[in-house]
Design a protein around this motif. Structure first.
Motif, PDB file in Angstrom:
ATOM      1  N   ALA A  89      11.253  -3.751 -13.095  1.00  0.00           N
ATOM      2  CA  ALA A  89      11.724  -5.022 -12.555  1.00  0.00           C
ATOM      3  C   ALA A  89      10.734  -5.559 -11.535  1.00  0.00           C
ATOM      4  O   ALA A  89      10.162  -4.808 -10.745  1.00  0.00           O
ATOM      5  N   ASP A  90      10.519  -6.872 -11.577  1.00  0.00           N
ATOM      6  CA  ASP A  90       9.593  -7.545 -10.666  1.00  0.00           C
ATOM      7  C   ASP A  90       8.180  -6.969 -10.757  1.00  0.00           C
ATOM      8  O   ASP A  90       7.446  -6.941  -9.762  1.00  0.00           O
ATOM      9  N   ASP A  91       7.810  -6.491 -11.954  1.00  0.00           N
ATOM     10  CA  ASP A  91       6.451  -5.953 -12.166  1.00  0.00           C
ATOM     11  C   ASP A  91       6.134  -4.885 -11.135  1.00  0.00           C
ATOM     12  O   ASP A  91       5.068  -4.872 -10.523  1.00  0.00           O
ATOM     13  N   ARG A  92       7.060  -3.945 -10.954  1.00  0.00           N
ATOM     14  CA  ARG A  92       6.915  -2.984  -9.861  1.00  0.00           C
ATOM     15  C   ARG A  92       5.641  -2.151  -9.944  1.00  0.00           C
ATOM     16  O   ARG A  92       4.904  -2.020  -8.960  1.00  0.00           O
ATOM     17  N   SER A  93       5.370  -1.553 -11.106  1.00  0.00           N
ATOM     18  CA  SER A  93       4.204  -0.676 -11.222  1.00  0.00           C
ATOM     19  C   SER A  93       3.126  -1.314 -12.075  1.00  0.00           C
ATOM     20  O   SER A  93       3.411  -1.908 -13.119  1.00  0.00           O
ATOM     21  N   ILE A  94       1.890  -1.185 -11.634  1.00  0.00           N
ATOM     22  CA  ILE A  94       0.731  -1.596 -12.431  1.00  0.00           C
ATOM     23  C   ILE A  94       0.169  -0.349 -13.080  1.00  0.00           C
ATOM     24  O   ILE A  94      -0.091   0.657 -12.409  1.00  0.00           O
ATOM     25  N   VAL A  95      -0.006  -0.396 -14.395  1.00  0.00           N
ATOM     26  CA  VAL A  95      -0.482   0.758 -15.150  1.00  0.00           C
ATOM     27  C   VAL A  95      -1.771   0.387 -15.869  1.00  0.00           C
ATOM     28  O   VAL A  95      -1.832  -0.624 -16.569  1.00  0.00           O
ATOM     29  N   TYR A 111      -4.856  -7.041 -11.776  1.00  0.00           N
ATOM     30  CA  TYR A 111      -3.407  -7.307 -11.800  1.00  0.00           C
ATOM     31  C   TYR A 111      -2.863  -7.573 -10.398  1.00  0.00           C
ATOM     32  O   TYR A 111      -1.970  -8.413 -10.227  1.00  0.00           O
ATOM     33  N   ARG A 112      -3.376  -6.882  -9.411  1.00  0.00           N
ATOM     34  CA  ARG A 112      -2.904  -7.127  -8.042  1.00  0.00           C
ATOM     35  C   ARG A 112      -3.268  -8.544  -7.606  1.00  0.00           C
ATOM     36  O   ARG A 112      -2.479  -9.202  -6.912  1.00  0.00           O
ATOM     37  N   THR A 161       5.622   0.347  -2.786  1.00  0.00           N
ATOM     38  CA  THR A 161       5.171   1.186  -1.671  1.00  0.00           C
ATOM     39  C   THR A 161       3.725   0.930  -1.287  1.00  0.00           C
ATOM     40  O   THR A 161       3.273   1.377  -0.236  1.00  0.00           O
ATOM     41  N   GLY A 162       2.986   0.217  -2.145  1.00  0.00           N
ATOM     42  CA  GLY A 162       1.570  -0.019  -1.880  1.00  0.00           C
ATOM     43  C   GLY A 162       0.723   1.226  -2.063  1.00  0.00           C
ATOM     44  O   GLY A 162      -0.333   1.354  -1.433  1.00  0.00           O
ATOM     45  N   ARG A 163       1.170   2.132  -2.934  1.00  0.00           N
ATOM     46  CA  ARG A 163       0.471   3.399  -3.115  1.00  0.00           C
ATOM     47  C   ARG A 163       0.253   3.713  -4.589  1.00  0.00           C
ATOM     48  O   ARG A 163       1.023   3.288  -5.449  1.00  0.00           O
ATOM     49  N   PHE A 164      -0.792   4.486  -4.853  1.00  0.00           N
ATOM     50  CA  PHE A 164      -1.037   4.988  -6.192  1.00  0.00           C
ATOM     51  C   PHE A 164      -0.204   6.245  -6.425  1.00  0.00           C
ATOM     52  O   PHE A 164      -0.045   7.070  -5.521  1.00  0.00           O
ATOM     53  N   ALA A 189       8.602  13.096  -4.572  1.00  0.00           N
ATOM     54  CA  ALA A 189       7.568  12.071  -4.455  1.00  0.00           C
ATOM     55  C   ALA A 189       8.219  10.712  -4.241  1.00  0.00           C
ATOM     56  O   ALA A 189       9.199  10.365  -4.888  1.00  0.00           O
ATOM     57  N   LEU A 190       7.655   9.932  -3.337  1.00  0.00           N
ATOM     58  CA  LEU A 190       8.202   8.629  -3.000  1.00  0.00           C
ATOM     59  C   LEU A 190       8.177   7.715  -4.219  1.00  0.00           C
ATOM     60  O   LEU A 190       7.132   7.459  -4.798  1.00  0.00           O
ATOM     61  N   GLY A 191       9.347   7.235  -4.600  1.00  0.00           N
ATOM     62  CA  GLY A 191       9.428   6.283  -5.698  1.00  0.00           C
ATOM     63  C   GLY A 191       9.164   6.880  -7.060  1.00  0.00           C
ATOM     64  O   GLY A 191       8.965   6.150  -8.010  1.00  0.00           O
TER      65      GLY A 191
END
Length: 418
Positions: A295-301, A181-182, A74-77, A46-48
């Motif tokens: 890092a850099d708030d990569r993932s929003i959960v 968040y976005r 990646t701009g993906r869920f 899976a990507l990332g």
């Protein structure tokens, strides 16, 4: 549960459909080509994706969960489960209250000192009086209506008309939480982003109402992370305030009676039920963990949960943490150690392996803790239990006597000596 954590079971069916999101590489131009590359595609990770201890999220029996995990790189869920189901927001709505205050301050966004202090305590330590202040002064439900229109939220709605002053009964979805968040991270003016995210990156363990708010994201992952948590319907058991907790602020005399830890009482519309919120459950205990990871708030959960009526806070705390830990969160780093259940209430974590050491915090009754090692210290005896060994809890930065760790021996199995 006794001893080290058992392997996670497969995900249990919930009230909606869970989707582990995967993305194709391109359009296949013919069936022949598709068959030719099928094997290769199945072998592509899976990507990332980040390493996880289980291929499926751990949703405990009886728990209702809404989940959305968004990879900003990646701009993906990477995870979606009941993402459009409405939950009562509890304190997560404080994100919208803060954004409403800041919205019209441009172009320089000068925040008065009084407001900055109030916003800081509301976001970092989930101060309810600050939220009630803005709810009363800025139009109550009109705040939610304004922010829905501004951010294009699709599942967010003001509290039901039967409870207009209860800001914590605002309806919210996991999808909309990601949208919020976005906006903050990718669209908001820099001063707004810096104020909001700066506060969330410094969230205190102890909220100003005495709840330990490091469940979910803070317990499942090492930093960096930022969180805005929510809880409703529980008894906290107390949390020792840490030095970084901002002081409480006073609510205005005309503040509404809204409070995110109170249950609704009977009203003219009849007894309080889930139906009173237009389908939003106002009765079951609610516990939510939202924020960013990596890092850099990569993932929003965004993980919103409801628990069976009467669930202890420590139990819900541990269940939500396990659920968050089981998710595919790109950029996340997971701490090393073994999780154990704890015994008793009012149990203290100390800076050293002795009762002479300073108290770090008080644990929610029955909560699970992560242990990296154990060391000998002062012998502690409580009833039939006695031990001179103390467990090191890295996420608390302190020690807990093994007397209050749920294990049959005075030393923890599978845990090395510090």
């Amino acid at each position: 549960m006794s001893g080290p954590s058992a392997p996670r079971p497969a995900a249990r069916p919930g009230s909606g459909t869970r989707r582990r999101v995967r993305h194709g590489i391109g359009r296949l131009v013919s069936l022949t080509v598709a068959l030719g590359v099928l094997g290769a595609l199945m072998a592509v990770p899976a990507l990332g994706a980040s390493p996880r201890p289980s291929p499926d999220p751990d949703v405990p029996a009886g728990v209702t969960a809404g989940v959305a995990v968004f990879d900003r790189s990646t701009g993906r869920f990477t995870e979606l489960l009941n993402e459009d189901r409405q939950f009562r927001s509890a304190s997560v709505v404080k994100l919208l209250l803060a954004l409403d205050v800041l919205w019209d301050l441009g172009p320089g966004y000068p925040v008065p000192d009084e407001d900055r202090a109030r916003l800081e305590v509301m976001l970092r330590s989930s101060d309810d009086a600050a939220a009630s202040h803005y709810w009363a002064r800025r139009g109550g439900s009109l705040i939610i209506e304004r922010m829905v229109a501004r951010l294009g939220l699709t599942g967010t709605a003001p509290p039901p008309t039967t409870h207009p002053g209860f800001w914590g009964y605002t309806a919210l979805t996991a999808s909309d939480t990601v949208r919020i968040y976005r906006y903050v991270l990718d669209s908001a003016p820099a001063p707004v982003r810096d104020l909001v995210m700066g506060a969330l990156h410094r969230s205190t363990r102890c909220a100003n109402d005495g709840y330990d708010q490091y469940f979910g994201i803070p317990s499942a992952f090492t930093g960096p992370w930022a969180v805005k948590q929510g809880w409703s319907g529980f008894t906290s058991g107390g949390c020792t305030a840490d030095a970084g907790t901002p002081a409480r602020v006073a609510a205005p005399a005309d503040a509404g009676s809204a409070h995110d830890v109170r249950r609704p009482g009977p009203s003219a519309a009849g007894p309080s039920t889930a139906a009173a919120g237009g389908g939003v459950d106002l009765v079951s205990e609610a516990l939510h963990s939202t924020g960013t990871v990596g890092a850099d708030d990569r993932s929003i959960v965004a993980v919103l949960t409801l628990h069976p009526d009467g669930t202890p806070y420590g139990t819900a705390y541990s269940r939500l943490t396990r659920l968050v830990d089981s998710l595919d969160v790109p950029g996340a780093q997971r701490p090393l150690g073994v999780r154990f259940a704890t015994l008793g209430s009012g149990v203290r974590v100390r800076t050293g392996a002795t009762t002479d050491s300073a108290v770090v915090t008080t644990l929610p009754a029955g909560v699970e803790v992560l242990v990296t090692c154990q060391k000998q210290g002062r012998r502690i005896t409580d009833g039939a239990r006695s031990s001179e060994w103390w467990a090191h809890l890295p996420q608390y930065g302190g020690y807990l006597t093994n007397v209050y760790v749920d294990t049959p021996s005075d030393r923890l199995p599978g845990v090395p000596v510090c």
